[in-house]
Design a protein around this motif. Structure first.
Motif, short mmCIF file in Angstrom:
data_model
loop_
_atom_site.label_atom_id
_atom_site.label_comp_id
_atom_site.label_asym_id
_atom_site.label_seq_id
_atom_site.Cartn_x
_atom_site.Cartn_y
_atom_site.Cartn_z
N LEU A 1 63.35 27.98 -12.70
CA LEU A 1 63.45 26.69 -12.02
C LEU A 1 62.08 26.20 -11.56
CD1 LEU A 1 66.75 27.13 -9.96
CD2 LEU A 1 66.41 26.22 -12.27
N ALA A 2 61.22 27.12 -11.10
CA ALA A 2 59.86 26.71 -10.72
C ALA A 2 59.07 26.24 -11.93
CB ALA A 2 59.14 27.86 -10.02
N LYS A 3 59.22 26.95 -13.04
CA LYS A 3 58.53 26.54 -14.28
C LYS A 3 59.02 25.18 -14.74
CE LYS A 3 55.72 27.33 -17.70
NZ LYS A 3 54.26 27.41 -17.46
N HIS A 4 60.32 24.93 -14.62
CA HIS A 4 60.89 23.65 -15.02
C HIS A 4 60.28 22.51 -14.22
CE1 HIS A 4 63.83 20.78 -16.45
NE2 HIS A 4 64.28 20.54 -15.22
N ARG A 5 59.86 22.78 -13.00
CA ARG A 5 59.22 21.76 -12.17
C ARG A 5 57.72 21.66 -12.39
NH1 ARG A 5 62.20 21.58 -6.25
NH2 ARG A 5 64.33 21.36 -7.05
N GLY A 6 57.20 22.47 -13.30
CA GLY A 6 55.78 22.38 -13.64
C GLY A 6 54.88 23.32 -12.89
N ALA A 7 55.43 24.31 -12.20
CA ALA A 7 54.61 25.28 -11.47
C ALA A 7 54.05 26.33 -12.40
CB ALA A 7 55.44 25.94 -10.37
N ILE A 8 52.99 27.00 -11.95
CA ILE A 8 52.46 28.20 -12.62
C ILE A 8 53.08 29.39 -11.90
CG2 ILE A 8 50.43 29.54 -13.23
CD1 ILE A 8 49.84 25.98 -12.26
N ALA B 1 60.72 38.73 -18.10
CA ALA B 1 60.30 37.69 -17.15
C ALA B 1 59.54 36.58 -17.86
CB ALA B 1 59.45 38.31 -16.05
N LYS B 2 58.69 36.94 -18.81
CA LYS B 2 57.93 35.92 -19.54
C LYS B 2 58.85 35.06 -20.41
CE LYS B 2 53.45 38.26 -19.55
NZ LYS B 2 52.37 38.89 -20.35
N GLN B 3 59.90 35.68 -20.92
CA GLN B 3 60.88 34.92 -21.70
C GLN B 3 61.66 33.93 -20.83
OE1 GLN B 3 63.35 37.91 -23.55
NE2 GLN B 3 61.59 38.87 -24.58
N HIS B 4 61.62 34.14 -19.53
CA HIS B 4 62.36 33.29 -18.60
C HIS B 4 61.43 32.44 -17.73
CE1 HIS B 4 65.55 36.03 -19.82
NE2 HIS B 4 66.42 35.21 -19.28
N GLY B 5 60.20 32.21 -18.19
CA GLY B 5 59.36 31.23 -17.52
C GLY B 5 58.15 31.74 -16.78
N ALA B 6 58.03 33.05 -16.57
CA ALA B 6 56.86 33.56 -15.85
C ALA B 6 55.61 33.43 -16.71
CB ALA B 6 57.08 35.01 -15.45
N ASP B 7 54.55 32.87 -16.16
CA ASP B 7 53.29 32.72 -16.89
C ASP B 7 52.47 34.00 -16.86
OD1 ASP B 7 53.16 29.68 -17.53
OD2 ASP B 7 53.72 29.76 -15.41
N SER C 1 72.61 22.63 -19.52
CA SER C 1 71.57 22.07 -20.39
C SER C 1 70.64 23.13 -20.97
CB SER C 1 70.74 21.05 -19.61
OG SER C 1 70.01 21.69 -18.57
N GLY C 2 70.77 24.38 -20.51
CA GLY C 2 69.93 25.45 -21.02
C GLY C 2 68.63 25.66 -20.27
N VAL C 3 68.38 24.85 -19.24
CA VAL C 3 67.16 25.03 -18.45
C VAL C 3 67.20 26.37 -17.71
CG1 VAL C 3 65.86 24.17 -16.46
CG2 VAL C 3 66.70 22.58 -18.20
N ALA C 4 68.35 26.68 -17.13
CA ALA C 4 68.52 27.94 -16.42
C ALA C 4 69.41 28.86 -17.24
CB ALA C 4 69.14 27.70 -15.04
N LYS C 5 68.84 29.92 -17.75
CA LYS C 5 69.59 30.89 -18.54
C LYS C 5 69.96 32.08 -17.64
CE LYS C 5 67.32 29.64 -22.90
NZ LYS C 5 66.57 28.50 -22.31
N ILE C 6 71.22 32.47 -17.69
CA ILE C 6 71.70 33.55 -16.84
C ILE C 6 71.73 34.84 -17.66
CG2 ILE C 6 73.55 34.35 -15.33
CD1 ILE C 6 72.12 31.73 -14.46
N ASN C 7 70.91 35.79 -17.26
CA ASN C 7 70.79 37.06 -17.98
C ASN C 7 71.69 38.09 -17.31
OD1 ASN C 7 69.81 39.64 -18.92
ND2 ASN C 7 67.98 38.59 -19.62
#
Length: 341
Positions: A173-180, A194-200, A298-304
């Motif tokens: 969700l933070a990545k979706h908002r443009g955060a690092i 974690a990287k597959q789920h948005g962690a830089d 919409s696929g923005v948040a994937k539940i693992n």
């Protein structure tokens, strides 16, 4: 519709270790006039369940049915005329048979009685197992990055234990908002997830110096927002001036006493919120519930989902044991299958 006098539930009769957990018969939940009765299919397992089991959060009485979230179908609607005529209730359009997720106590049972404001419609393209795994952690992540600190594009967000169910949602969700997004975890396998789920950037805290790595990544600007337990802050060295620290849960134990004067060094903000108190009014619950399931649909948040456990004494004990294991072998969400869909 007639209901049984007793139902099966995951409950405790005293505080203690996992051996106090049992699947047992409990009374059918009271159909309070303002509540919805839900036939439960899946129950999400959370650290708060271990807090009630251990007594960190005291039980009002025993036996205590565990569980704070679940998914299933509506078996009965409220009977209170004031509720039925409420504009916010009508907006939800709830009907018997609807698929829903619920945010309530005593959720790990065959049936649950739930205040209508804590009942969330599940979109057609979201499965009940996903809904049961997503609600509590999803609402926590969404409300925290909106109200505890409004995450914006370009912000640095640090997430401790980023590969857990909550951490993965914070990252996405933070990545979706443009955060690092910078996170920590214990193994390379979890770092990859974690990287597959948005962690830089993911720091392996057993072998890397977290403070040094964060300052290296941020080029000494440090984090704009931090989500962690106070024990991991290490004198706030990598939190920026006027930064925000959001302390989440008690997975590492109860939050220790803290001298507020430490915040003066950088004019920091420190919060210890709960999602429950961000979702009190009907307007808040509809806003955040709708937004969360839109993000999932919409696929923005994937539940693992890490593992599905059986609705048995052994299954419930294993789930809490796996969740609480230090160094954590789990990643993503743990869930108990209570009934077939």
């Amino acid at each position: 519709m007639s209901f049984p006098k007793t139902i099966q539930a995951i409950a405790i009769n005293k505080n203690g270790e996992v051996d106090v957990i049992n699947k047992e018969a409990v009374p059918f939940p009271e159909h309070v006039p303002g509540n919805v009765i839900v036939k439960v299919n899946y129950g999400g397992v959370n650290f708060i369940d271990t807090y009630f089991r251990k007594g960190l959060y005291p039980a009002k009485s025993f036996p205590l049915t565990l569980g704070q979230e679940a998914s299933g179908t509506i078996a009965a609607l409220p009977t209170d005329e004031k509720v039925l005529n409420d504009k916010q209730y009508k907006k939800r359009g709830l009907k018997v048979g609807d698929r829903v997720a619920i945010f309530t106590s005593a959720a790990h049972a065959e049936y649950a009685s739930v205040p209508w404001v804590k009942v969330f419609a599940v979109p057609n393209n979201v499965s009940l197992i996903t809904a049961g795994a997503a609600l509590l952690q999803g609402l926590t992540a969404l409300t925290f990055i909106t109200e505890s600190y409004d995450v914006k594009k370009g912000d640095y967000v640090f997430v401790h234990t980023v590969a857990g169910g909550l951490g993965l949602l914070f990252a996405q969700l933070a990545k979706h908002r443009g955060a690092i997004v910078i996170g920590t975890t214990s193994t390379q396998e979890k770092a990859d997830i974690a990287k597959q789920h948005g962690a830089d950037h993911v720091i392996l805290y057993p072998v890397e110096n977290t403070v040094d790595r964060v300052l290296e990544i941020t080029k000494e600007r440090a984090c704009m927002s931090s989500t962690m337990g106070l024990g991991r802050i290490r004198r706030f060295k990598f939190i920026r001036r006027k930064g925000t620290i959001v302390c989440v849960g008690n997975a590492s134990g109860a939050v220790p006493p803290f001298p507020p004067l430490k915040l003066v060094e950088k004019n920091l903000k420190l919060l210890r919120p709960s999602a429950i108190n961000y979702i009190v009014t009907p307007e808040e619950s509809l806003q955040y519930g709708t937004e969360l399931f839109q993000l999932i649909a919409s696929g923005v948040a994937k539940i693992n989902i890490y593992k599905e456990y059986p609705f048995t004494t052994e299954g419930a004990r294993e789930a809490q044991t796996d969740l609480a294991q230090r160094g954590g072998k789990t990643f993503g969400k743990l869930i108990i299958k209570i009934a077939d869909e």
